[in-house]
Design a protein around this motif. Structure first.
Motif, PDB file in Angstrom:
ATOM      1  N   SER A  31     -57.912 -17.227   2.044  1.00 52.13           N
ATOM      2  CA  SER A  31     -56.640 -16.563   1.733  1.00 52.13           C
ATOM      3  C   SER A  31     -56.057 -17.256   0.516  1.00 52.13           C
ATOM      4  N   ASN A  34     -49.844 -15.019  -2.275  1.00 50.95           N
ATOM      5  CA  ASN A  34     -49.405 -13.675  -2.680  1.00 50.95           C
ATOM      6  C   ASN A  34     -50.475 -12.593  -2.512  1.00 50.95           C
ATOM      7  N   VAL A  36     -52.574  -9.578  -1.224  1.00 51.73           N
ATOM      8  CA  VAL A  36     -52.345  -8.348  -0.460  1.00 51.73           C
ATOM      9  C   VAL A  36     -53.710  -7.742  -0.107  1.00 51.73           C
ATOM     10  N   HIS A  37     -53.690  -6.650   0.645  1.00 51.31           N
ATOM     11  CA  HIS A  37     -54.942  -6.173   1.235  1.00 51.31           C
ATOM     12  C   HIS A  37     -55.218  -4.711   0.918  1.00 51.31           C
ATOM     13  N   ASP A  62     -44.933   0.590   6.937  1.00 52.66           N
ATOM     14  CA  ASP A  62     -44.268  -0.672   6.639  1.00 52.66           C
ATOM     15  C   ASP A  62     -45.253  -1.618   5.955  1.00 52.66           C
ATOM     16  N   GLY A  63     -44.920  -2.048   4.759  1.00 52.59           N
ATOM     17  CA  GLY A  63     -45.808  -2.963   4.040  1.00 52.59           C
ATOM     18  C   GLY A  63     -46.666  -2.268   2.994  1.00 52.59           C
ATOM     19  N   ILE A  65     -47.951  -0.816  -0.362  1.00 50.79           N
ATOM     20  CA  ILE A  65     -47.648  -1.230  -1.734  1.00 50.79           C
ATOM     21  C   ILE A  65     -48.085  -0.183  -2.758  1.00 50.79           C
ATOM     22  N   ALA A 106     -51.695  -2.748   0.885  1.00 52.20           N
ATOM     23  CA  ALA A 106     -50.505  -3.078   1.676  1.00 52.20           C
ATOM     24  C   ALA A 106     -50.438  -4.579   1.904  1.00 52.20           C
ATOM     25  N   LYS A 107     -49.323  -5.005   2.504  1.00 52.79           N
ATOM     26  CA  LYS A 107     -49.109  -6.443   2.671  1.00 52.79           C
ATOM     27  C   LYS A 107     -50.048  -7.072   3.686  1.00 52.79           C
ATOM     28  N   THR A 108     -50.458  -6.326   4.701  1.00 54.98           N
ATOM     29  CA  THR A 108     -51.367  -6.881   5.714  1.00 54.98           C
ATOM     30  C   THR A 108     -52.595  -5.976   5.825  1.00 54.98           C
ATOM     31  N   LEU A 260     -51.286  -8.485  -8.280  1.00 54.19           N
ATOM     32  CA  LEU A 260     -51.445  -9.505  -7.236  1.00 54.19           C
ATOM     33  C   LEU A 260     -52.916  -9.574  -6.831  1.00 54.19           C
ATOM     34  N   VAL A 262     -55.945  -9.005  -4.619  1.00 51.78           N
ATOM     35  CA  VAL A 262     -56.189  -8.012  -3.573  1.00 51.78           C
ATOM     36  C   VAL A 262     -57.477  -8.352  -2.839  1.00 51.78           C
TER      37      VAL A 262
END
Lengths: 758, 157
Positions: A31, A34, A36-37, A62-63, A65, A106-108, A260, A262
């Motif tokens: 990891s 910053n 993201v996935h 939610d999350g 991007i 997305a964030k997760t 960011l 990815v």
């Protein structure tokens, strides 16, 4: 004679201590800040067009991007590695369930997956082609410009004259199935945007330079703007040859779009549904033979299911064509090898690369013919086997390093072939089956233009030596053998050597880490570097010891003046060189020898050298349940020179296990383009209980162009296994088993059919 | 659903933190404790790569809810040996070449350690049975079994 101190020894793996303690950080374990996935959005229909991509629901996750698709590509929307038939993101047409439409970011990982699922695509469906036969016989509505992805042919001798000379002509059909790589670590990468416009990729991968070129093409950038590093890779087997190029390119587009890093890790279902597998083949063999067992003529048709895109089919098809009749002398031969597009996942590289399929064809054929001639299958093979001075089926003259005959003899001796005489009256029928193969090392005539590899050897003031190489460690033991070859090339201790993780910035494009080419390519490049490095070391040593440089010998980690007997440690020499401001970094390069080959006729030097192998399978068939048990495999391999015997055994044992899976347990099933066996409870990898004891026999027929005489072993290990098992089963039950996998259902069906006939 | 405050004892350290009520032990170990030695191979309880010890017994952490591990002791690959002192199972996996890519290896170790402790005299066949829930795509198992036989001999002595 060279002084070898570690080559030929079973040096233990330098990466083992970290792996047994869980410290190795595979890509999936990494990891970064910053990060993201990304999750793939892909076609849910096998063939058709789409007009609209609706991301309104995905955006509400939610999350969420970003969503990345074809319109985000600044360069060429193309990822086809040989034939440019594959857009990175589908451009209005989708050709299989899994064809790429976009990447949800997305964030997760969970949010990315959910967003990906909520992307709605409207399709106009077309009628899909789901088999070789349907694809071949199509008259319109083609998958690409045509349904034929590629074609290779061999025309050597005159088959009509050959068949006229034959006393017996035998024909048979064979079918071999898909095989899913099922590396335990799924496809995974992280793409990083770099502020100056460059892109960095860290990936679980096999071919850093394929990725470099693919990403550069998508962005319209020069290759060197893309930096590719390999993270420890949890298995590959060909599955991480070309596929990571597309995954990394999509991640890179996303990384540049959102600014960011990815990370993309394929969920197992996606990994199985979206990525390549072994080509299913259907084969027709017609072979003419004299009564004394001499092969005279063969007409062979190989048909391959290429899936939706050609990917590596052209080279798989080439390899199968030029090896179609195996390690035997046959003066007249025609081969046609055709790969057909279908609306199914693309097939591509998998350990052996067309060879296990062709081996199934020629080795089943050899047994069927032997049976017709009432000849012992071993004697029949020995009658026709290639020897030094023989010509292959492509009229290539073999001069040295031809261990085919010896592998047959040694495997047969160990298996007690001649005295095998089982009682077949009971429920369990025992059988012994043999399979002999040859395998062209490296990329051959079809890939000769890219068959060069390099190393960069850096001597540090401490006496440590860093080796950067362009191929990779994927579990096969590359780091170990690179360590050994560097140690002996320089005369130093293996403990000094550190093989660096592969990094495109450290070495020139060394081609792909495929085709069992690491030992040959990297080994020869190490020798080339050593040729430049040793005179420098010796000159420096002569200054340090104050003697003549021609009297310096470097061996066993000591630098000695042969005249006076004065010696210094290698680290002292390195320290002296550093203080004297001498050059301490050397590159090495090696390219495979030129090949004379006619692509029109297929005649000529297909590969510069061949590995040879014979497997003998000892099986037990339960005639009540149809189950096949492999009790033992005897595996003799001509490797030229064993750099690391335990490593070779490891390759053979692992190749045999995958061969057993392909032959018996791994039944890959699709229903209208959807994989219905995506997990390990439905797609059965062999377990510890399914794998037999393997007796590995190493034959060493030195190859003049191999480093220290060595040839490749990675793929030869799997190629003969399935045919040996099918031959053993056929012999045990007295029925020719010409299709695998030999699942209990298939065996039982054949047994029942024969009973009905009786 | 919803977050819950719990305490979990992993490798003899107690960690307080918030977990989702449906979270698996595998997720907790890898994503909250950064113990990445435990691998996610299939996430469906079929490959054995995620094996850890729960009160000394091997479990598939991808199938084990974290909330069921409260007040129990979890041992992961990171807790099986320290520093250079490898457990005999690890030592012989290195020595016998019982690994290639290494992805399944932590799970193999976590299955083999309790198995050999409970079955110090296991035959080769029994070792194969004990290991049959751990899939390895690289080695063909022979050198893993060799290593476990040698480890068993050392553990007996």
């Amino acid at each position: 004679m060279e002084n070898l101190s570690t080559i030929g020894q079973s040096l233990s793996r330098p990466d083992a201590p970290e792996k047994v303690t869980g410290k190795t950080r595979f890509l999936t374990d990494i990891s970064v800040e910053n990060m993201v996935h990304g999750a793939p959005v892909y076609s849910s229909i096998p063939f058709g067009k789409f007009n609209n991509i609706d991301i309104s629901k995905a955006e509400k996750v939610d999350g969420f991007i970003a969503f990345v698709s074809a319109q985000d590509i600044p360069g060429e929307n193309q990822v086809g590695v040989i034939i440019s038939d594959q857009p990175l993101f589908a451009d209005k047409t989708v050709r299989y369930i899994g064809d790429s439409i976009g990447l949800a970011v997305a964030k997760t990982p969970g949010a990315a997956l959910e967003a990906a699922r909520l992307v709605k695509v409207d399709y106009d469906k077309k009628s899909p082609y789901l088999s070789i036969d349907k694809s071949r016989d199509a008259t319109g509505n083609f998958i690409h410009k045509t349904n034929l992805a590629c074609h290779h042919r061999l025309r050597n001798g005159d088959i009509d004259v050959g068949f006229a000379e034959a006393d017996t002509i035998v024909e048979a059909h064979f079918k071999t199935p898909y095989q899913e790589h099922y590396y335990l670590e799924p496809q995974a990468c992280i793409a990083f945007p770099i502020e100056d416009g460059r892109i960095k990729i860290l990936g679980s991968l096999q071919c850093p330079f394929y990725i470099q070129k693919a990403v550069a093409r998508i962005f319209g950038l020069p290759n060197e703007k893309v930096l590719v590093e390999q993270a420890p890779t949890g298995g590959a087997f060909g599955g991480k040859e070309d596929i990571p190029s597309e995954i990394c390119a999509r991640a890179a587009l996303a990384a540049m779009k959102v600014g960011l890093p990815v990370k993309v890790v394929y969920h197992r279902f996606d990994d199985v549904q979206l990525t390549s597998k072994r080509h299913p083949f259907q084969m027709h063999y017609k072979v003419g033979v004299r009564n004394d067992g001499t092969l005279v003529s063969a007409k062979i048709l190989l048909e391959e299911n290429a899936g939706a895109y050609a990917t590596l089919s052209t080279v798989v098809s080439y390899r199968a064509a030029v090896q179609a009749m195996g390690p035997y002398v046959i003066p007249n031969i025609h081969v046609d090898s055709n790969s057909y597009y279908t609306n199914l996942p693309p097939t591509g590289a998998f350990r052996g690369f067309g060879s296990p399929q062709a081996a199934f064809g020629h080795e089943r054929m050899m047994d069927i013919i032997a049976d017709k001639l009432k000849m012992d299958p071993m004697e029949f093979r020995l009658k026709n086997i290639v020897k030094p001075g023989s010509q292959t089926q492509t009229a290539q003259r073999l001069n040295e390093s031809v261990g085919a005959e010896e592998t047959i003899q040694k495997a047969a001796r160990l298996a007690q072939w001649n005295s095998f005489n089982p009682d077949r009256s009971g429920r369990y029928k025992h059988g012994l089956g043999m399979s002999a193969i040859h395998y062209g090392n490296c990329l051959g005539a079809a890939g000769w233009h890219m068959d060069g590899s390099g190393v960069n050897i850096k001597i540090l003031p401490s006496g440590d030596v860093h080796v950067a190489y362009g191929l990779i460690e994927m579990g096969q033991g590359a780091e170990t053998v690179v360590t050994q070859m560097t140690a002996d090339a320089l005369g130093i201790a293996p403990s000094r050597i550190r093989v660096l993780p592969t990094d495109s910035a450290q070495v020139p494009d060394s081609g792909p880490a495929v085709a069992s080419r690491n030992v040959i390519m990297t080994g020869n490049a190490i020798r080339d570097a050593a040729k430049k490095l040793l005179p420098v070391l010796k000159k420096a040593a002569s200054e340090l010891i104050e003697c003549h440089k021609s009297d310096i010998i470097i061996t066993n980690d000591k630098v000695t003046d042969n005249q006076s007997g004065v010696d210094v440690g290698f680290h002292e020499l390195c320290d002296f060189m550093s203080r004297s401001n001498m050059s301490m970094e050397f590159t090495g390069w090696w390219h495979t020898p030129p090949l004379e080959y006619n692509a029109e006729t297929g005649v000529g030097e297909a590969y510069f050298t061949y590995s040879y192998a014979t497997h003998i399978a000892k099986v037990r068939v339960d005639t009540l349940t149809g189950q096949v048990f492999v009790d033992k495999i005897f595996a003799a391999h001509d490797v030229g020179k064993a750099i690391n015997p335990a490593g070779i055994e490891g390759q053979v044992e692992g190749g045999v296990a995958q061969g057993i899976g392909w032959a018996i347990t791994e039944d890959f099933i699709m229903d209208r383009g959807v994989v219905t066996t995506p997990n390990l409870s439905t797609y059965l990898l062999p377990t510890a209980l399914d794998c037999p004891e393997v007796e590995t026999i190493i034959v060493e027929k030195s190859e003049p162009d191999g480093p220290w005489g060595a040839k490749g072993i990675g793929e030869p290990s799997i190629i003969p296994t399935a045919a040996a098992i099918a031959n053993a089963v056929s012999s045990a039950i007295g029925i020719q088993m010409n299709e695998i996998p030999l699942t209990p259902e298939r065996v039982l069906n054949q047994l029942n059919k024969t009973e009905i006939k009786k | 659903m919803g977050l819950k405050q719990i305490e979990l004892t992993v490798n003899d350290f107690s960690h307080p933190f918030l977990v989702e009520s449906d979270e698996t032990l595998l997720f907790t170990l890898r994503n909250r404790l950064y113990l990445t030695g435990t691998k996610e191979g299939c996430n469906q309880g079929t490959c054995g790569s995620c094996t850890v010890l729960l009160d000394g017994k091997p479990v598939l952490s991808c199938m084990t809810p974290t909330l069921r591990c409260v007040e129990k002791k979890v041992i992961t690959i990171e807790g099986i040996s320290s520093g250079e002192n490898l457990h005999p199972v690890q030592k012989y996996l290195v020595k016998n070449g019982g690994l290639q890519c290494g992805f399944c290896t932590p799970g193999v170790v976590m299955t083999a350690v309790p198995f050999l402790e409970e079955n110090p005299d296991a035959s080769r066949r029994e070792i194969k049975e004990g290991l049959s829930g751990n899939l390895c795509r690289c080695t063909g198992y022979k050198k893993i079994i060799d290593a476990l036989e040698n480890a068993a001999a050392e553990m007996r002595s």
